[in-house]
Design a protein around this motif. Structure first.
Motif, mmCIF file in Angstrom:
data_model
loop_
_atom_site.group_PDB
_atom_site.id
_atom_site.type_symbol
_atom_site.label_atom_id
_atom_site.label_comp_id
_atom_site.label_asym_id
_atom_site.label_seq_id
_atom_site.Cartn_x
_atom_site.Cartn_y
_atom_site.Cartn_z
ATOM 1 N N PRO A 56 0.866 -1.186 -0.021
ATOM 2 C CA PRO A 56 -0.075 -0.154 0.068
ATOM 3 C C PRO A 56 0.956 1.153 -0.139
ATOM 4 O O PRO A 56 0.537 2.379 -0.540
ATOM 5 N N GLU A 57 1.955 1.334 0.644
ATOM 6 C CA GLU A 57 2.820 2.490 0.718
ATOM 7 C C GLU A 57 3.373 2.881 -1.026
ATOM 8 O O GLU A 57 3.236 4.055 -1.045
ATOM 9 N N PHE A 58 3.609 1.804 -1.638
ATOM 10 C CA PHE A 58 4.091 1.977 -2.906
ATOM 11 C C PHE A 58 2.898 2.607 -3.719
ATOM 12 O O PHE A 58 2.954 3.566 -4.638
ATOM 13 N N GLU A 59 1.793 2.300 -3.447
ATOM 14 C CA GLU A 59 0.468 2.810 -4.171
ATOM 15 C C GLU A 59 0.634 4.460 -3.770
ATOM 16 O O GLU A 59 0.283 5.210 -4.695
ATOM 17 N N GLY A 60 0.616 4.686 -2.668
ATOM 18 C CA GLY A 60 0.924 6.105 -2.346
ATOM 19 C C GLY A 60 2.015 6.971 -2.958
ATOM 20 O O GLY A 60 1.717 8.138 -3.427
ATOM 21 N N THR A 61 3.132 6.045 -3.063
ATOM 22 C CA THR A 61 4.377 6.895 -3.818
ATOM 23 C C THR A 61 4.112 7.024 -5.111
ATOM 24 O O THR A 61 4.322 8.090 -5.795
ATOM 25 N N LEU A 62 3.302 6.149 -5.759
ATOM 26 C CA LEU A 62 2.814 6.363 -7.463
ATOM 27 C C LEU A 62 1.927 7.453 -7.329
ATOM 28 O O LEU A 62 2.210 8.248 -8.215
ATOM 29 N N ARG A 63 0.796 7.557 -6.564
ATOM 30 C CA ARG A 63 -0.015 8.941 -6.538
ATOM 31 C C ARG A 63 0.735 9.955 -6.274
ATOM 32 O O ARG A 63 0.766 11.277 -6.934
ATOM 33 N N ASN A 64 1.737 10.139 -5.430
ATOM 34 C CA ASN A 64 2.655 11.354 -4.942
ATOM 35 C C ASN A 64 3.533 11.646 -6.240
ATOM 36 O O ASN A 64 3.821 12.890 -6.314
ATOM 37 N N ALA A 65 3.928 10.682 -7.051
ATOM 38 C CA ALA A 65 4.507 10.969 -8.172
ATOM 39 C C ALA A 65 3.812 11.354 -9.500
ATOM 40 O O ALA A 65 4.567 11.607 -10.436
ATOM 41 N N GLY A 66 2.687 11.450 -9.277
ATOM 42 C CA GLY A 66 1.569 12.143 -10.239
ATOM 43 C C GLY A 66 1.008 10.937 -11.220
ATOM 44 O O GLY A 66 0.436 11.250 -12.178
ATOM 45 N N PHE A 67 1.223 9.647 -10.881
ATOM 46 C CA PHE A 67 0.472 8.774 -11.375
ATOM 47 C C PHE A 67 -0.928 8.744 -11.290
ATOM 48 O O PHE A 67 -1.272 8.972 -9.933
ATOM 49 N N GLN A 68 -1.725 8.399 -12.333
ATOM 50 C CA GLN A 68 -3.278 8.270 -12.252
ATOM 51 C C GLN A 68 -3.658 6.676 -12.238
ATOM 52 O O GLN A 68 -2.880 5.991 -12.780
ATOM 53 N N ARG A 69 -5.064 6.695 -11.813
ATOM 54 C CA ARG A 69 -5.647 5.246 -12.242
ATOM 55 C C ARG A 69 -4.766 4.194 -11.477
ATOM 56 O O ARG A 69 -4.633 3.142 -11.928
ATOM 57 N N VAL A 70 -4.172 4.502 -10.018
ATOM 58 C CA VAL A 70 -3.228 3.695 -9.670
ATOM 59 C C VAL A 70 -4.232 2.394 -8.997
ATOM 60 O O VAL A 70 -4.985 2.772 -8.411
ATOM 61 N N ARG A 71 -3.719 1.407 -9.264
ATOM 62 C CA ARG A 71 -4.386 0.336 -8.372
ATOM 63 C C ARG A 71 -3.359 -0.932 -8.360
ATOM 64 O O ARG A 71 -2.352 -0.997 -9.038
ATOM 65 N N THR A 72 -3.698 -2.049 -7.628
ATOM 66 C CA THR A 72 -3.058 -3.179 -7.582
ATOM 67 C C THR A 72 -3.859 -4.450 -7.888
ATOM 68 O O THR A 72 -4.928 -4.581 -7.286
ATOM 69 N N GLU A 73 -3.399 -5.166 -8.803
ATOM 70 C CA GLU A 73 -3.937 -6.645 -9.111
ATOM 71 C C GLU A 73 -3.289 -7.800 -8.334
ATOM 72 O O GLU A 73 -1.932 -7.647 -8.280
ATOM 73 N N GLU A 74 -4.101 -8.827 -7.746
ATOM 74 C CA GLU A 74 -3.384 -9.706 -6.955
ATOM 75 C C GLU A 74 -3.650 -10.992 -7.883
ATOM 76 O O GLU A 74 -4.578 -11.350 -8.355
ATOM 77 N N ILE A 75 -2.440 -11.850 -7.794
ATOM 78 C CA ILE A 75 -2.507 -12.928 -8.439
ATOM 79 C C ILE A 75 -2.180 -14.216 -7.544
ATOM 80 O O ILE A 75 -1.028 -14.395 -6.905
ATOM 81 N N PRO A 76 -3.263 -14.991 -7.349
ATOM 82 C CA PRO A 76 -2.898 -16.126 -6.344
ATOM 83 C C PRO A 76 -1.946 -17.039 -6.525
ATOM 84 O O PRO A 76 -1.536 -17.304 -7.837
ATOM 85 N N VAL A 77 -1.152 -17.422 -5.647
ATOM 86 C CA VAL A 77 0.033 -18.300 -5.751
ATOM 87 C C VAL A 77 -0.310 -19.825 -4.799
ATOM 88 O O VAL A 77 -1.159 -19.494 -3.960
ATOM 89 N N ALA A 78 0.511 -20.474 -5.201
ATOM 90 C CA ALA A 78 0.197 -21.905 -4.382
ATOM 91 C C ALA A 78 0.267 -21.707 -2.816
ATOM 92 O O ALA A 78 -0.428 -22.315 -2.266
ATOM 93 N N ARG A 79 1.400 -20.984 -2.371
ATOM 94 C CA ARG A 79 1.442 -20.957 -0.868
ATOM 95 C C ARG A 79 1.716 -19.217 -0.685
ATOM 96 O O ARG A 79 2.471 -18.511 -1.599
ATOM 97 N N GLY A 80 1.390 -18.839 0.379
ATOM 98 C CA GLY A 80 1.682 -17.498 0.907
ATOM 99 C C GLY A 80 0.875 -16.366 0.161
ATOM 100 O O GLY A 80 -0.248 -16.844 -0.284
ATOM 101 N N VAL A 81 1.260 -15.440 0.486
ATOM 102 C CA VAL A 81 0.689 -14.059 0.076
ATOM 103 C C VAL A 81 0.529 -14.034 -1.408
ATOM 104 O O VAL A 81 1.254 -14.522 -2.085
ATOM 105 N N PRO A 82 -0.344 -13.480 -2.017
ATOM 106 C CA PRO A 82 -0.434 -13.322 -3.776
ATOM 107 C C PRO A 82 0.695 -12.484 -4.057
ATOM 108 O O PRO A 82 1.069 -11.399 -3.508
ATOM 109 N N ASP A 83 1.118 -12.882 -5.302
ATOM 110 C CA ASP A 83 1.960 -12.096 -6.166
ATOM 111 C C ASP A 83 0.998 -10.632 -6.548
ATOM 112 O O ASP A 83 -0.146 -10.935 -6.548
ATOM 113 N N VAL A 84 1.511 -9.495 -7.053
ATOM 114 C CA VAL A 84 0.580 -8.392 -7.173
ATOM 115 C C VAL A 84 1.288 -7.682 -8.453
ATOM 116 O O VAL A 84 2.643 -7.949 -8.664
#
Length: 237
Positions: free
Chosen positions: A201-229
């Motif tokens: 989530p911190e990087f999302e904020g950095t993207l917005r502060n850098a002037g990027f628009q339509r900022v979002r994060t897509e998750e991709i499930p993996v076999a174990r642990g937290v998803p890739d994004v």
């Protein structure tokens, strides 16, 4: 009760090289090929869904950004893939006729060699033969800071992500200065897509502060642990 057949075979080292950034190893573990850098596991050929999604998400975001401004799909967009790895992103981009040019930036000459005439050629030979594809041997951070070329999409996958870098110097890519360099080489409404092994989530904020628009994060499930994004941002038009 375990048996000898329950014990996985030990990895077989196929090649070991000292490169400009330290030791790089290619090894085989069963059916998998693995890349190890300075003793740290980087990637293998086990899946590739998130690497392919990195390319698909960038193209979808590019079309959505153009449509949102009243434009149709841009012809022959130019994509920069940061990090050759095991070749999943390159092969997927080359399989899509929409991309006009495909530039891959990889800093490890050993990795490039394994794709051109080594064990990884089976994954990328067709893509490397594509006239749209070009491999540049360079550090991605330096390349983005210095290139005079421009791109419609940047698909960057050079480390574990903004909050978990393992290679010295890569953290600069995710900083405000690094994102400013990414924006500089993007054409209007161009897309920045960044792969990460975990959400940030911190990087999302950095993207917005850098002037990027339509900022979002897509998750991709993996076999174990937290998803890739895949973190996505659009340069304003």
């Amino acid at each position: 009760m375990s048996t000898p057949y329950d014990i996985p075979e030990a990895p077989e080292v196929l090649d070991r090289r000292e490169g400009p950034y330290g030791e790089v190893v290619l090894r085989r573990h069963g059916d998998l090929l693995q890349i190890i850098a300075n003793g740290c596991f980087l990637m293998d050929t086990s899946d590739g869904r998130s690497e392919r999604r990195l390319v698909d998400a960038a193209l979808a975001a590019l079309d959505a950004a153009d449509a949102g401004e009243g434009f149709g799909p841009r012809p022959g967009p130019h994509v920069l893939i940061g990090g050759l790895g095991v070749g999943f992103s390159l092969a997927h981009a080359a399989a899509q006729p929409r991309w006009g040019r495909i530039t891959v930036v990889e800093r490890e000459p050993a990795v490039i060699g394994w794709h051109r005439e080594g064990p990884l050629a089976g994954l990328s030979a067709r893509a490397l033969a594509d006239p749209r594809a070009d491999i540049v041997e360079a550090d991605l951070v330096e390349y983005v800071n210095e290139t005079c070329d421009t791109f419609d999409a940047l698909c960057l996958d050079i480390d574990n992500g903004p909050g978990w870098t393992v290679t010295e110097g890569n953290e600069g890519l995710y900083s405000p200065a690094g994102l400013a360099s990414c924006a500089r080489v993007l054409r209007p409404r161009g897309v920045l897509a960044v792969w990460s092994a975990e959400p940030s989530p911190e990087f999302e904020g950095t993207l917005r502060n850098a002037g990027f628009q339509r900022v979002r994060t897509e998750e991709i499930p993996v076999a174990r642990g937290v998803p890739d994004v895949v973190h996505i941002g659009v340069r304003p038009g």
